[in-house]
Design a protein around this motif. Sequence first.
Motif, PDB file in Angstrom:
ATOM      1  N   VAL A 153       0.844  -1.196  -0.008  1.00 21.77           N
ATOM      2  CA  VAL A 153      -0.030   0.123  -0.187  1.00 21.77           C
ATOM      3  C   VAL A 153       0.665   1.375   0.083  1.00 21.77           C
ATOM      4  O   VAL A 153       0.668   2.131  -0.772  1.00 21.77           O
ATOM      5  CB  VAL A 153      -1.141   0.044   1.259  1.00 21.77           C
ATOM      6  N   LEU A 154       1.898   1.104   0.741  1.00 15.13           N
ATOM      7  CA  LEU A 154       2.915   2.371   0.861  1.00 15.13           C
ATOM      8  C   LEU A 154       3.441   2.350  -0.609  1.00 15.13           C
ATOM      9  O   LEU A 154       3.666   3.659  -0.865  1.00 15.13           O
ATOM     10  CB  LEU A 154       3.907   2.224   1.895  1.00 15.13           C
ATOM     11  N   ALA A 155       3.882   1.367  -1.101  1.00 20.86           N
ATOM     12  CA  ALA A 155       4.526   1.763  -2.450  1.00 20.86           C
ATOM     13  C   ALA A 155       3.785   2.080  -3.422  1.00 20.86           C
ATOM     14  O   ALA A 155       4.059   2.944  -4.254  1.00 20.86           O
ATOM     15  CB  ALA A 155       5.020   0.104  -2.987  1.00 20.86           C
ATOM     16  N   SER A 156       2.368   1.573  -3.250  1.00 18.82           N
ATOM     17  CA  SER A 156       1.490   2.126  -4.271  1.00 18.82           C
ATOM     18  C   SER A 156       1.336   3.968  -4.300  1.00 18.82           C
ATOM     19  O   SER A 156       1.191   4.484  -5.105  1.00 18.82           O
ATOM     20  CB  SER A 156       0.049   1.463  -4.252  1.00 18.82           C
ATOM     21  N   VAL A 157       1.128   4.373  -2.985  1.00 22.05           N
ATOM     22  CA  VAL A 157       1.039   5.647  -2.754  1.00 22.05           C
ATOM     23  C   VAL A 157       2.183   6.300  -3.260  1.00 22.05           C
ATOM     24  O   VAL A 157       2.020   7.404  -3.693  1.00 22.05           O
ATOM     25  CB  VAL A 157       0.789   6.006  -1.143  1.00 22.05           C
ATOM     26  N   VAL A 158       3.194   5.860  -3.002  1.00 25.71           N
ATOM     27  CA  VAL A 158       4.630   6.483  -3.517  1.00 25.71           C
ATOM     28  C   VAL A 158       4.584   6.561  -5.083  1.00 25.71           C
ATOM     29  O   VAL A 158       4.928   7.728  -5.799  1.00 25.71           O
ATOM     30  CB  VAL A 158       5.859   5.890  -2.793  1.00 25.71           C
ATOM     31  N   PHE A 159       4.246   5.450  -5.674  1.00 26.57           N
ATOM     32  CA  PHE A 159       3.787   5.515  -6.949  1.00 26.57           C
ATOM     33  C   PHE A 159       3.112   6.782  -7.662  1.00 26.57           C
ATOM     34  O   PHE A 159       3.465   7.277  -8.574  1.00 26.57           O
ATOM     35  CB  PHE A 159       3.609   4.085  -7.483  1.00 26.57           C
ATOM     36  N   TRP A 160       2.043   6.773  -7.073  1.00 28.69           N
ATOM     37  CA  TRP A 160       0.996   7.803  -7.491  1.00 28.69           C
ATOM     38  C   TRP A 160       1.761   9.150  -7.448  1.00 28.69           C
ATOM     39  O   TRP A 160       1.620  10.153  -8.204  1.00 28.69           O
ATOM     40  CB  TRP A 160      -0.356   7.734  -6.732  1.00 28.69           C
ATOM     41  N   LEU A 161       2.391   9.447  -6.104  1.00 32.13           N
ATOM     42  CA  LEU A 161       2.948  10.521  -5.906  1.00 32.13           C
ATOM     43  C   LEU A 161       3.949  11.004  -6.904  1.00 32.13           C
ATOM     44  O   LEU A 161       4.096  12.090  -7.517  1.00 32.13           O
ATOM     45  CB  LEU A 161       3.297  11.045  -4.571  1.00 32.13           C
ATOM     46  N   VAL A 162       4.931  10.069  -7.130  1.00 30.26           N
ATOM     47  CA  VAL A 162       6.178  10.153  -7.921  1.00 30.26           C
ATOM     48  C   VAL A 162       5.369  10.609  -9.571  1.00 30.26           C
ATOM     49  O   VAL A 162       5.807  11.518 -10.132  1.00 30.26           O
ATOM     50  CB  VAL A 162       6.965   8.985  -8.280  1.00 30.26           C
ATOM     51  N   THR A 163       4.391   9.868 -10.121  1.00 29.15           N
ATOM     52  CA  THR A 163       3.869   9.960 -11.353  1.00 29.15           C
ATOM     53  C   THR A 163       3.396  11.398 -11.435  1.00 29.15           C
ATOM     54  O   THR A 163       3.515  11.970 -12.519  1.00 29.15           O
ATOM     55  CB  THR A 163       3.106   8.768 -11.926  1.00 29.15           C
ATOM     56  N   CYS A 164       2.359  11.821 -10.557  1.00 33.79           N
ATOM     57  CA  CYS A 164       1.787  13.111 -10.715  1.00 33.79           C
ATOM     58  C   CYS A 164       3.026  14.246 -10.504  1.00 33.79           C
ATOM     59  O   CYS A 164       2.321  15.274 -11.185  1.00 33.79           O
ATOM     60  CB  CYS A 164       0.724  13.095  -8.937  1.00 33.79           C
ATOM     61  N   LEU A 165       3.690  14.100  -9.607  1.00 33.36           N
ATOM     62  CA  LEU A 165       4.752  15.263  -9.400  1.00 33.36           C
ATOM     63  C   LEU A 165       5.656  15.272 -10.705  1.00 33.36           C
ATOM     64  O   LEU A 165       5.967  16.408 -11.286  1.00 33.36           O
ATOM     65  CB  LEU A 165       5.781  14.727  -8.246  1.00 33.36           C
ATOM     66  N   ASN A 166       5.980  14.172 -11.377  1.00 33.30           N
ATOM     67  CA  ASN A 166       6.815  14.077 -12.605  1.00 33.30           C
ATOM     68  C   ASN A 166       5.908  14.733 -13.857  1.00 33.30           C
ATOM     69  O   ASN A 166       6.502  15.126 -14.991  1.00 33.30           O
ATOM     70  CB  ASN A 166       7.100  12.785 -12.975  1.00 33.30           C
ATOM     71  N   LEU A 167       4.744  14.547 -13.726  1.00 33.14           N
ATOM     72  CA  LEU A 167       3.649  14.719 -15.004  1.00 33.14           C
ATOM     73  C   LEU A 167       2.849  16.101 -14.808  1.00 33.14           C
ATOM     74  O   LEU A 167       1.913  16.196 -15.666  1.00 33.14           O
ATOM     75  CB  LEU A 167       2.961  13.683 -15.399  1.00 33.14           C
ATOM     76  N   THR A 168       3.262  16.752 -13.799  1.00 31.47           N
ATOM     77  CA  THR A 168       2.639  18.200 -13.644  1.00 31.47           C
ATOM     78  C   THR A 168       2.597  19.010 -14.746  1.00 31.47           C
ATOM     79  O   THR A 168       1.823  19.949 -15.027  1.00 31.47           O
ATOM     80  CB  THR A 168       3.150  18.959 -12.477  1.00 31.47           C
ATOM     81  N   ILE A 169       3.708  19.139 -15.352  1.00 33.00           N
ATOM     82  CA  ILE A 169       3.713  19.965 -16.670  1.00 33.00           C
ATOM     83  C   ILE A 169       2.767  19.473 -17.739  1.00 33.00           C
ATOM     84  O   ILE A 169       2.507  20.290 -18.545  1.00 33.00           O
ATOM     85  CB  ILE A 169       5.253  19.649 -17.527  1.00 33.00           C
ATOM     86  N   VAL A 170       2.253  18.505 -17.787  1.00 38.46           N
ATOM     87  CA  VAL A 170       1.048  17.809 -18.532  1.00 38.46           C
ATOM     88  C   VAL A 170      -0.083  18.908 -18.315  1.00 38.46           C
ATOM     89  O   VAL A 170      -0.888  19.045 -19.238  1.00 38.46           O
ATOM     90  CB  VAL A 170       0.910  16.393 -18.829  1.00 38.46           C
ATOM     91  N   TYR A 171      -0.281  19.104 -17.041  1.00 40.47           N
ATOM     92  CA  TYR A 171      -1.380  19.837 -16.608  1.00 40.47           C
ATOM     93  C   TYR A 171      -1.229  21.351 -16.658  1.00 40.47           C
ATOM     94  O   TYR A 171      -1.888  22.102 -17.213  1.00 40.47           O
ATOM     95  CB  TYR A 171      -1.815  19.434 -15.124  1.00 40.47           C
ATOM     96  N   ILE A 172       0.159  21.783 -16.464  1.00 38.65           N
ATOM     97  CA  ILE A 172       0.392  23.191 -16.758  1.00 38.65           C
ATOM     98  C   ILE A 172       0.741  23.730 -17.998  1.00 38.65           C
ATOM     99  O   ILE A 172       0.118  24.925 -18.279  1.00 38.65           O
ATOM    100  CB  ILE A 172       1.701  23.556 -15.621  1.00 38.65           C
ATOM    101  N   MET A 173       1.238  23.091 -18.846  1.00 37.26           N
ATOM    102  CA  MET A 173       1.292  23.461 -20.160  1.00 37.26           C
ATOM    103  C   MET A 173       0.259  23.970 -21.190  1.00 37.26           C
ATOM    104  O   MET A 173       0.193  25.180 -21.784  1.00 37.26           O
ATOM    105  CB  MET A 173       2.111  22.343 -21.092  1.00 37.26           C
ATOM    106  N   PRO A 174      -0.974  23.140 -21.026  1.00 35.75           N
ATOM    107  CA  PRO A 174      -2.118  23.795 -21.814  1.00 35.75           C
ATOM    108  C   PRO A 174      -2.695  25.053 -21.264  1.00 35.75           C
ATOM    109  O   PRO A 174      -3.252  26.131 -21.926  1.00 35.75           O
ATOM    110  CB  PRO A 174      -3.170  22.672 -21.427  1.00 35.75           C
ATOM    111  N   TYR A 175      -2.519  25.310 -19.997  1.00 35.99           N
ATOM    112  CA  TYR A 175      -3.125  26.706 -19.338  1.00 35.99           C
ATOM    113  C   TYR A 175      -2.059  27.817 -19.583  1.00 35.99           C
ATOM    114  O   TYR A 175      -2.469  28.736 -19.958  1.00 35.99           O
ATOM    115  CB  TYR A 175      -3.033  26.509 -17.812  1.00 35.99           C
ATOM    116  N   SER A 176      -0.767  27.166 -19.681  1.00 37.03           N
ATOM    117  CA  SER A 176       0.099  28.290 -20.096  1.00 37.03           C
ATOM    118  C   SER A 176      -0.077  28.778 -21.412  1.00 37.03           C
ATOM    119  O   SER A 176       0.334  29.871 -21.885  1.00 37.03           O
ATOM    120  CB  SER A 176       1.631  27.643 -19.978  1.00 37.03           C
ATOM    121  N   GLN A 177      -0.309  27.723 -22.373  1.00 31.98           N
ATOM    122  CA  GLN A 177      -0.590  28.248 -23.715  1.00 31.98           C
ATOM    123  C   GLN A 177      -1.958  29.011 -23.772  1.00 31.98           C
ATOM    124  O   GLN A 177      -1.792  29.997 -24.759  1.00 31.98           O
ATOM    125  CB  GLN A 177      -0.807  27.037 -24.556  1.00 31.98           C
TER     126      GLN A 177
END
Length: 322
Positions: free
Chosen positions: A123-147
């Motif tokens: 369970v702890l590993a799964s939570v860490v995986f979600w956090l790592v992927t979300c933090l690394n892919l924040t640019i996908v959420y930010i870039m469309p608003y920046s455009q």
Amino acid sequence: MLCIKLLLTVYIVTFLMGVPANILAFCTFCRKVRRRATPIDVLLLNLTISDLILLAFLPFKMKEASDNMAWMMPYPLCPLTGFVFYVTIYNSTLILTAVSVERYLGVAFPLRYSVWRRPRYAVLASVVFWLVTCLNLTIVYIMPYSQWNKGREGYANNGSASNSSAPPPSTCYLNFTEDELSILLPVRLELFLVLFCIPFFICCFCYVNFILILSRLPNISRRRRLRAIGLALGTLVVFAVCFGPYNASHVVGFVHKDSQDWRNVALLSSTFNACLDPFIFYFSSAAVRSMLKCCCRNVMAKLHILKCGSAPQQRPPRLKNT
């Protein structure tokens, strides 16, 4: 036009096949986790949840493909859809890696690993995986608003009274300026190295040693050994084929300093992985096999009842009076 048809076809097939298969796996793992949870059950449950989330947002990608890759829906759905889509894909790579580690440790160090084998660590590993992927892919959420914000600024500079009336971009996370690419391409290369290469090398190490150890164990039946080896090799092939092409586009784009046009086609194999994961569940978990057999028996029984009910009933012959 052919590319659009290919995108739409794969999206529809993935949705129609993946939704029932993953719902069946989700119900099975939920029941098993409630009764007696094991680390691999927790990991496979999280993999199922990740696939179901991807499938839930897949209709938005279908609509985008049907509109010839133009974004005709409310624009706030664009960054949300892209963010969730890519997070679930990379989260699947990390969970599959954790499954390979769990299998390797269970075979290489059976006694020592049994002491530390606790579901809460999964369970702890799964939570860490979600956090790592979300933090690394924040640019996908930010870039469309920046455009969109840049479009508003340009709209205001052209003499508009209010930049709030500026229309959003016509596409979603497709067309980028050179300044945007200077930020985006290094991030994509980092995704390739951290979220694909490292997990893939770990999977290769774990499964190769897993196969070598199993081949030397004398107290395992030949059928069980071959099934485990086939599962390990199949998982590696699925990992490479489903996630390799899209991640390779990150490297090609970084070298050519451009966002490649074939990235959407390369992404299809990663999307289709949502259909292939249930096959991994089937061979990995006896509970999934049992549930699938039970569902098949129930369906066949209902079909038999309907067939018998629709068959014309023959009247018994009348006896002649003698």
